[in-house]
Motif scaffolding. Structure first.
Motif, PDB file in Angstrom:
ATOM      1  N   LEU A  97       0.893  -1.205  -0.093  1.00 27.09           N
ATOM      2  CA  LEU A  97       0.019  -0.210  -0.031  1.00 27.09           C
ATOM      3  C   LEU A  97       0.781   1.397   0.062  1.00 27.09           C
ATOM      4  N   SER A  98       1.800   1.199   0.923  1.00 31.21           N
ATOM      5  CA  SER A  98       2.641   2.276   0.704  1.00 31.21           C
ATOM      6  C   SER A  98       3.266   2.610  -0.502  1.00 31.21           C
ATOM      7  N   ASN A  99       3.851   1.728  -1.064  1.00 35.18           N
ATOM      8  CA  ASN A  99       4.432   1.809  -2.536  1.00 35.18           C
ATOM      9  C   ASN A  99       3.610   2.139  -3.502  1.00 35.18           C
ATOM     10  N   GLN A 100       2.286   1.889  -3.289  1.00 33.99           N
ATOM     11  CA  GLN A 100       1.200   2.245  -4.306  1.00 33.99           C
ATOM     12  C   GLN A 100       0.951   3.683  -3.965  1.00 33.99           C
ATOM     13  N   VAL A 101       0.964   4.079  -2.895  1.00 30.47           N
ATOM     14  CA  VAL A 101       0.558   5.442  -2.729  1.00 30.47           C
ATOM     15  C   VAL A 101       1.596   6.564  -3.203  1.00 30.47           C
ATOM     16  N   VAL A 102       2.910   6.086  -3.003  1.00 27.50           N
ATOM     17  CA  VAL A 102       3.955   6.707  -3.438  1.00 27.50           C
ATOM     18  C   VAL A 102       3.827   6.940  -4.932  1.00 27.50           C
ATOM     19  N   ASP A 103       3.475   5.687  -5.895  1.00 28.08           N
ATOM     20  CA  ASP A 103       3.428   5.779  -7.114  1.00 28.08           C
ATOM     21  C   ASP A 103       2.323   6.739  -7.562  1.00 28.08           C
ATOM     22  N   GLU A 104       1.280   6.731  -6.822  1.00 25.25           N
ATOM     23  CA  GLU A 104      -0.017   7.633  -6.968  1.00 25.25           C
ATOM     24  C   GLU A 104       0.080   8.925  -7.173  1.00 25.25           C
ATOM     25  N   VAL A 105       0.808   9.223  -5.993  1.00 25.81           N
ATOM     26  CA  VAL A 105       1.141  10.800  -5.714  1.00 25.81           C
ATOM     27  C   VAL A 105       2.235  11.343  -6.783  1.00 25.81           C
ATOM     28  N   LYS A 106       3.281  10.484  -7.188  1.00 32.79           N
ATOM     29  CA  LYS A 106       4.286  10.988  -7.978  1.00 32.79           C
ATOM     30  C   LYS A 106       3.659  11.030  -9.576  1.00 32.79           C
ATOM     31  N   LYS A 107       2.599  10.246  -9.894  1.00 30.05           N
ATOM     32  CA  LYS A 107       2.018  10.243 -11.092  1.00 30.05           C
ATOM     33  C   LYS A 107       1.274  11.362 -11.223  1.00 30.05           C
ATOM     34  N   HIS A 108       0.358  11.766 -10.191  1.00 30.14           N
ATOM     35  CA  HIS A 108      -0.551  12.618 -10.159  1.00 30.14           C
ATOM     36  C   HIS A 108       0.344  14.210 -10.327  1.00 30.14           C
ATOM     37  N   PHE A 109       1.336  14.250  -9.352  1.00 35.99           N
ATOM     38  CA  PHE A 109       1.993  15.496  -9.112  1.00 35.99           C
ATOM     39  C   PHE A 109       3.517  15.709  -9.321  1.00 35.99           C
ATOM     40  N   ASP A 110       4.151  14.536 -10.044  1.00 37.85           N
ATOM     41  CA  ASP A 110       5.172  14.658 -10.525  1.00 37.85           C
ATOM     42  C   ASP A 110       6.478  15.592  -9.852  1.00 37.85           C
ATOM     43  N   GLU A 111       6.787  16.743 -10.203  1.00 39.31           N
ATOM     44  CA  GLU A 111       7.566  17.677  -9.779  1.00 39.31           C
ATOM     45  C   GLU A 111       7.257  18.280  -8.554  1.00 39.31           C
ATOM     46  N   MET A 112       6.107  18.364  -8.201  1.00 38.20           N
ATOM     47  CA  MET A 112       5.712  19.140  -6.918  1.00 38.20           C
ATOM     48  C   MET A 112       6.232  18.088  -5.819  1.00 38.20           C
ATOM     49  N   VAL A 113       6.596  16.901  -6.010  1.00 40.00           N
ATOM     50  CA  VAL A 113       6.749  15.851  -4.861  1.00 40.00           C
ATOM     51  C   VAL A 113       8.393  15.974  -4.356  1.00 40.00           C
ATOM     52  N   PHE A 114       8.485  16.144  -3.208  1.00 41.87           N
ATOM     53  CA  PHE A 114       9.794  15.982  -2.809  1.00 41.87           C
ATOM     54  C   PHE A 114      10.606  14.696  -3.150  1.00 41.87           C
ATOM     55  N   LYS A 115      12.000  14.742  -3.315  1.00 42.89           N
ATOM     56  CA  LYS A 115      12.630  13.444  -3.747  1.00 42.89           C
ATOM     57  C   LYS A 115      12.652  12.745  -2.562  1.00 42.89           C
ATOM     58  N   THR A 116      13.001  13.500  -1.315  1.00 46.45           N
ATOM     59  CA  THR A 116      13.159  12.762   0.141  1.00 46.45           C
ATOM     60  C   THR A 116      11.809  12.211   0.368  1.00 46.45           C
ATOM     61  N   ILE A 117      11.647  10.948   0.902  1.00 48.08           N
ATOM     62  CA  ILE A 117      10.740  10.274   1.519  1.00 48.08           C
ATOM     63  C   ILE A 117      10.949  10.020   3.235  1.00 48.08           C
ATOM     64  N   ILE A 118      10.055  10.449   4.004  1.00 47.25           N
ATOM     65  CA  ILE A 118      10.118  10.265   5.152  1.00 47.25           C
ATOM     66  C   ILE A 118       9.657   8.894   5.593  1.00 47.25           C
ATOM     67  N   MET A 119      10.528   7.987   6.068  1.00 46.03           N
ATOM     68  CA  MET A 119      10.273   6.531   6.481  1.00 46.03           C
ATOM     69  C   MET A 119       9.571   6.596   7.914  1.00 46.03           C
ATOM     70  N   ARG A 120       8.805   5.511   8.141  1.00 47.98           N
ATOM     71  CA  ARG A 120       8.299   5.189   9.300  1.00 47.98           C
ATOM     72  C   ARG A 120       9.270   4.785  10.314  1.00 47.98           C
ATOM     73  N   ASN A 121       9.331   5.480  11.525  1.00 42.75           N
ATOM     74  CA  ASN A 121      10.738   5.152  12.375  1.00 42.75           C
ATOM     75  C   ASN A 121      10.472   5.328  13.792  1.00 42.75           C
ATOM     76  N   VAL A 122      10.595   4.410  14.671  1.00 46.95           N
ATOM     77  CA  VAL A 122      10.347   4.126  15.653  1.00 46.95           C
ATOM     78  C   VAL A 122      10.914   5.451  16.794  1.00 46.95           C
ATOM     79  N   ARG A 123      12.207   5.880  16.398  1.00 47.65           N
ATOM     80  CA  ARG A 123      13.079   6.844  16.991  1.00 47.65           C
ATOM     81  C   ARG A 123      12.320   8.291  16.852  1.00 47.65           C
TER      82      ARG A 123
END
Length: 254
Positions: A192-218
């Motif tokens: 699902l996470s990967n699908q959301v990333v693909d969907e957002v990048k497909k719709h918004f392309d250049e508007m999306v930051f290259k950096t993605i914030i991972m889920r992280n306990v710290r």
């Protein structure tokens, strides 16, 4: 002259405050002078930087009321190069108190205009709503970062926020840009996470930051100690993600 960036999304739990605190701390570590304005009555950005919310007597509420100057509300933090204008639960009343005021959507812009010369970046942590507080932040800002969590309802409500931004551009602030969409809470093991990333990048392309914030306990633990992820665990994945985002933002702004 500093750049003012609002961090906004009317959905709760998407990583707005986490991004505000940790991006601000990361920019500070990269030797930029930063001010974080807490414009959320929950005051999580304030407590997340180790400030006791109950003891806040001068903050966003008072500067919106114009009972004090913005400079009087600034507090230093333990993070290098990072100051904060804190919030308190009393900020919740401001929406009602401002409703009859002239130019009510420009109160924050008027209050913080003089601070640009003192900072490289001024970040505004917005409330999870499209009310008067968020409208003030968008009217004051040069650009907006929109955090989107990599979960099922990620794109729900995004259209409404983009329409609000268009209205603000048309009526209150024609210079407002979208700095970028920031994908948060990403877990590469989940389809699902990967699908959301693909969907957002497909719709918004250049508007999306290259950096993605991972889920992280710290990242989740740091606020309970009143610290940014940079202070709490500089070697963690979360710290690396936010340092990378800060670097990307600096490069983007020349």
């Amino acid at each position: 002259m500093g750049k003012i960036i609002a961090i906004a999304n009317q959905k709760g739990g998407v990583g707005k405050t986490t991004t505000s605190v940790n991006l601000a701390a990361s920019l500070g570590v990269l030797e930029k002078k930063v001010l974080l304005i807490d414009a959320d009555p929950q005051a999580n950005a304030t407590s997340g930087l180790g400030i006791d919310v109950e003891e806040v007597e001068k903050g966003t509420y008072q500067i919106l009321e114009h009972t004090i100057s913005a400079k009087e509300a600034i507090m230093s933090t333990n993070s290098p190069n990072l100051d904060v204008i804190p919030a308190h639960i009393d900020l919740v009343a401001i929406e009602i108190e401002l409703v009859d005021q002239d130019k009510r959507e420009s109160m924050l812009k008027t209050a913080i205009g003089d601070l640009r010369k003192d900072y490289d970046y001024i970040l505004i942590d917005c409330a999870p709503s499209l009310g008067l507080l968020t409208l003030n932040a968008l009217t004051a800002a040069d650009s907006v970062i929109i955090p989107i969590q990599c979960e099922y309802f990620a794109l729900e409500g995004l259209g409404k926020l983009l329409n609000t931004i268009k209205s603000v551009q048309k009526i209150h602030n024609n210079k407002l840009d979208i700095e970028g969409l920031l994908l948060t809470m990403y877990d590469k093991r989940l389809r699902l996470s990967n699908q959301v990333v693909d969907e957002v990048k497909k719709h918004f392309d250049e508007m999306v930051f290259k950096t993605i914030i991972m889920r992280n306990v710290r990242l989740s633990e740091a606020p309970s100690y009143g610290e940014s992820i940079i202070s709490y665990d500089a070697g963690s994945k979360g710290a690396n993600n936010y340092l990378s985002l800060a670097q990307e933002l600096i490069e983007k702004n020349g």
